[in-house]
Design an enzyme around this catalytic site. Structure first.
Site, short mmCIF file in Angstrom:
data_model
loop_
_atom_site.label_atom_id
_atom_site.label_comp_id
_atom_site.label_asym_id
_atom_site.label_seq_id
_atom_site.Cartn_x
_atom_site.Cartn_y
_atom_site.Cartn_z
N HIS A 243 -27.20 13.82 -12.77
CA HIS A 243 -27.27 12.98 -11.57
C HIS A 243 -25.97 12.27 -11.24
O HIS A 243 -25.91 11.55 -10.23
CB HIS A 243 -28.42 11.99 -11.71
CG HIS A 243 -29.73 12.68 -11.93
ND1 HIS A 243 -30.38 13.38 -10.94
CD2 HIS A 243 -30.47 12.85 -13.06
CE1 HIS A 243 -31.48 13.92 -11.42
NE2 HIS A 243 -31.56 13.62 -12.71
N HIS B 239 -30.45 20.93 -21.98
CA HIS B 239 -30.07 20.25 -20.73
C HIS B 239 -28.59 19.83 -20.77
O HIS B 239 -28.10 19.23 -19.82
CB HIS B 239 -30.98 19.04 -20.54
CG HIS B 239 -30.83 18.33 -19.23
ND1 HIS B 239 -30.83 18.98 -18.03
CD2 HIS B 239 -30.68 17.01 -18.94
CE1 HIS B 239 -30.69 18.10 -17.04
NE2 HIS B 239 -30.59 16.90 -17.57
#
Length: 271
Positions: A95, A243
């Site tokens: 993000h 991730h």
């Protein structure tokens, strides 16, 4: 380590290598520049690499008051100014992509391209949205964080990834996780999704999305369809199970970034 002054706060950053456009490595919330591991040094074999810790993260100074994405943007811009770098390609993990987009919006030509890493670039799934709101709940944040960690580490047999997720990201407490949930949710609510935010830029910058998760073929196909109609966007799937492909496959990641930026530089030289 060099430091930049961001509205009175000392922002710690790494400065390696030479040559522009430089790379500016940006981590997501509740993380430090350790997320890039060896990728930092591998990228610096080809060009200048800057990597910072956000305010309140890692070795940077913590503010006494609340902060959000606007202040993280200030930190990134402060590092650019302190380093003297003129042309910068943000390499944004997760993000931090929202910050990279705002850098392009703010500085235009000084940000000739973006590299996004392992980000939910389509509309966020409802369970993820629910998790963002649960992270802001004092009674549910820890359980929600631990569920995310379990999902991110499922099937992963890489000590560097486990160490980073459990001990680095796991060192942040309720206040920072609540802040992360609030800011990430707010960005999706405002822009819709990252591809829509990129498309709204005038003009959209050359953008590469490198990702490992989720492995769902439909996610890759949707990005390919978008790329077919928007030539400035590229997507590449990385052969990693976590991730954090920056730690799991640093060589492949560093080479993919360099290939993209070098090709961009060659095209600009011809033009």
């Amino acid at each position: 380590m060099p430091r930049a002054n961001s509205a009175g706060l000392q922002i710690d950053y790494t400065d390696l290598g030479q040559g522009e456009p430089a790379l500016l490595l940006l981590t997501g919330w509740c993380a430090t520049r350790e997320a890039f591991g060896r990728m930092n040094e591998l990228c610096a074999q080809h060009r200048r690499v800057l990597a910072l810790d956000w305010r309140g993260h890692g070795h940077s100074e913590a503010p006494l008051s609340d902060f959000g994405g606007k202040e993280l943007l200030d930190d990134a811009l402060a590092v650019m100014e302190a380093s003297g770098a003129e042309l910068v390609v943000p390499v944004a993990l997760s993000h931090a992509g929202w910050i990279a987009i705002e850098m392009r919006r703010r500085l235009a030509g000084r940000i000739p391209a973006l590299v996004l890493i392992d980000w939910i670039v389509l509309d966020p799934p409802q369970p993820f949205v629910a998790a963002l709101h649960a992270m802001q709940d004092p009674l549910r944040w820890r359980q929600t964080r631990d569920q995310l960690f379990s999902m991110w580490l499922h099937g992963v047999d890489n000590p560097a990834v486990s160490e980073f997720v459990l001990n680095v990201m796991g060192s942040f407490e309720a206040e920072m996780w609540a802040r992360a949930g609030r800011e990430i949710a707010g960005s999706y609510e405002h822009f819709g999704n990252p591809l829509a935010a990129l498309k709204a830029l005038s003009p959209p910058p050359p953008t590469l999305h490198l990702y490992a998760q989720p492995p769902d073929p439909a996610y890759y196909e949707a990005q390919q369809v978008f790329a077919a109609g928007h030539p400035w966007f590229q997507v590449r799937r990385i052969n990693a199970r976590s991730h954090v492909p920056t730690l799991e496959e640093p060589e492949e990641m560093a080479q993919a970034v360099e290939d993209f930026v070098e090709r961009l530089t060659e095209l600009n030289s011809v033009a």
